[in-house]
Design a protein around this motif. Structure first.
Motif, PDB file in Angstrom:
ATOM      1  N   LYS A 192      86.196  34.168 -31.165  1.00  0.00           N
ATOM      2  CA  LYS A 192      84.963  34.742 -30.635  1.00  0.00           C
ATOM      3  C   LYS A 192      85.011  34.849 -29.115  1.00  0.00           C
ATOM      4  CE  LYS A 192      82.033  35.843 -33.862  1.00  0.00           C
ATOM      5  NZ  LYS A 192      81.386  37.169 -33.899  1.00  0.00           N
ATOM      6  N   ILE A 249      78.339  32.767 -28.083  1.00  0.00           N
ATOM      7  CA  ILE A 249      79.568  32.693 -28.879  1.00  0.00           C
ATOM      8  C   ILE A 249      79.342  31.852 -30.130  1.00  0.00           C
ATOM      9  CG2 ILE A 249      81.935  31.801 -28.892  1.00  0.00           C
ATOM     10  CD1 ILE A 249      82.106  32.621 -25.935  1.00  0.00           C
ATOM     11  N   GLY A 260      77.274  33.402 -33.038  1.00  0.00           N
ATOM     12  CA  GLY A 260      77.968  34.335 -33.916  1.00  0.00           C
ATOM     13  C   GLY A 260      78.609  33.668 -35.111  1.00  0.00           C
TER      14      GLY A 260
END
Length: 518
Positions: free
Chosen positions: A31, A255, A258
């Motif tokens: 990510k 990040i 997600g």
């Protein structure tokens, strides 16, 4: 086998957790890399837009100025002639042109008494196509392809003049006047949104020497180690002049968001695995402990029953003796011995059953108003002969003002008796016991102090457990089954009180019982 099972389970647990953490870390790094690529692409687009916009604006500024001025400060006519000969086809192409060069002074607002010279080139082009045949020059009109080629050259001359002017502009114009903070902020935001990055960001523009410019997000200081950089302004040679740094204060949260679902799911399963492992390990240790306690209990119980059974058998054999059976006095003494030993075995069995019934809540404890000083005196009278046989002493220190509590006389008497007997068992030589009483606003407190062998911290943690004894195995220097203090705790808990022990090895112990007042 027990150690092997624990070792295998531990290795498996560590392996599973390690693999889970490895994949979680990989997902996070992936990510991060994706986020970095998206940011770099966005900054590349920002740089391209800024440079294109600056060039377009400069070109419009020059054109607008020249249109408004009308007349040049300086003008001169130049003639140019270009020829190209194709030796293979024996063709000659001639390009001739007359150019009018006009110089315009473009005033600047950033240097004192200085100006920027801009040239405008205009003119007329003539094209000739000559083919050499047997020494005779034949002239034809220029082809479209050649006309385009010569027009290109003419355009290049114009571009050269523009490029020179634009280069001077770039060198002399401060960066904050070439683009404003508002424009830069909007362009960055637009490009980030195109790649689904809708985060708060901070930016700063630095020169190639690393010096900060006025293009930045307020008074925010950019952390270059945690930011993303990209060159945004170049000189005419294509060399970098300035770099744009962008940081995201909430980058980590973005990040992690997600992969939050997968992350929490992995952590949840890891937690389940740890709980299951801990529970299994606890049950294994508990079962192992119960097995050891069971073995010790059976050994102790066997020994406790073995002595009275042997005494009863010996008494029965003695009674059958013809010399004794006629002696009524001896017969009665042996019968009394049998009765006492039978009563002793019955008491031991009753203790075990009483603890079992207490744990299953099969014993109903009726409560009435009782005086704890009377209960203590009654318990002392039960143990006075034992203390006297050991040539010991027991002193009372009654200081409680309020002594009446709701409780069961029988069971509370047994509680005090058990603690006193415990003090006798674990006292070497002549036992010395002190009994204290005191009262608070809510509780009646009784403390029983001895000067016995005491116990370690580890023993104190388990002393109220059922069947627990400090001596392990078939050792019988101290009689008992480890039920006395377990019974004490059960009865005190049934009265909504508490019991605790303070002890030091070789010094003695103090048992404290707190019972709620009426």
């Amino acid at each position: 086998m027990f150690i092997l099972i624990v070792a295998l389970m531990s290795i498996s647990l560590i392996g599973i957790i390690t693999v889970q953490l490895y994949w979680i870390n990989n997902a996070v790094e992936s990510k991060k890399e994706q986020f970095k690529n998206d940011v770099q692409k966005s900054l590349g687009s920002v740089s391209q837009r800024i440079n294109e916009k600056e060039e377009t604006n400069f070109e419009k500024t020059i054109e607008g100025f020249m249109e408004n001025v009308g007349l040049a400060n300086d003008a001169q006519i130049r003639n140019y002639l270009f020829q190209e000969i194709d030796t293979t086809s024996k063709q000659k192409f001639t390009f001739g042109s007359t150019f009018l060069e006009e110089n315009f002074k473009l005033p600047t607002d950033f240097l004192d008494n200085d100006s920027l010279i801009v040239k405008r080139v205009s003119g007329k082009q003539d094209f000739f196509h000559t083919r050499l045949i047997k020494g005779v020059d034949n002239i034809f009109s220029a082809t479209d392809e050649k006309r385009t080629s010569f027009t290109k050259r003419y355009s290049e001359i114009e571009k050269t003049y523009f490029s020179q002017a634009f280069g001077i502009y770039k060198k002399t114009k401060p960066v904050h006047q070439r683009i404003s903070n508002r424009e830069l902020n909007e362009i960055i935001k637009e490009e980030l949104v195109k790649r689904n990055i809708e985060l708060d960001f901070k930016y700063g523009v630095y020169s190639k020497d690393g010096l900060a410019t006025k293009l930045k997000s307020g008074y925010y200081t950019i952390d270059k180690n945690d930011g993303y950089k990209y060159p945004i302004l170049f000189d005419t040679n294509g060399d970098m002049q300035h770099e744009l740094y962008v940081t995201f204060p909430t980058k980590k949260e973005h990040i992690l968001s997600g992969i939050s679902n997968i992350l929490w799911l992995s952590l949840f399963f890891i937690l389940i695995i740890i709980i299951a492992f801990s529970s299994s390990l606890y049950q294994l240790i508990r079962q192992k402990k119960i097995s050891e306690i069971k073995t010790d209990f059976i050994n102790n119980m066997t020994h406790e029953f073995k002595t009275p059974i042997a005494t009863i058998n010996l008494a029965l054999d003695s009674i059958k003796n013809p010399k004794i059976i006629g002696d009524n006095e001896k017969v009665l003494r042996y019968v009394q011995m049998i009765r006492d030993e039978n009563k002793r075995m019955h008491t031991q069995v009753e203790n075990v059953l009483r603890i079992s019934r207490l744990e299953k809540n099969q014993i109903e404890i009726s409560k009435e108003t009782i005086d704890m000083h009377d209960i203590i005196d009654d318990a002392i009278s039960h143990t006075s002969l034992l203390i006297a046989n050991r040539q010991g002493s027991l002193n009372t220190h009654f200081e409680a003002i309020t002594t009446e509590i709701p409780g069961n006389q029988f069971h509370l008497t047994n509680v005090i008796v058990n603690i006193l007997e415990n003090a006798l068992k674990y006292s070497e030589g002549k036992p010395k016991i002190d009994v204290y009483s005191e009262s608070t606003n809510k509780y009646f407190v009784v403390k029983i102090k001895d000067e016995g062998i005491g116990m370690s911290k580890a023993v104190q943690k388990n002393v109220f457990d059922k069947f627990y004894r400090e001596q392990k195995g078939n050792i019988h220097d101290v009689k008992g089954h480890g039920l006395g203090l377990a019974y004490v705790k059960e009865i005190v808990d049934k009265h909504h009180g508490s019991v605790l022990v303070e002890s030091e090895k070789g010094v003695g112990s103090i048992f404290t019982v707190k019972l709620p007042l009426i």
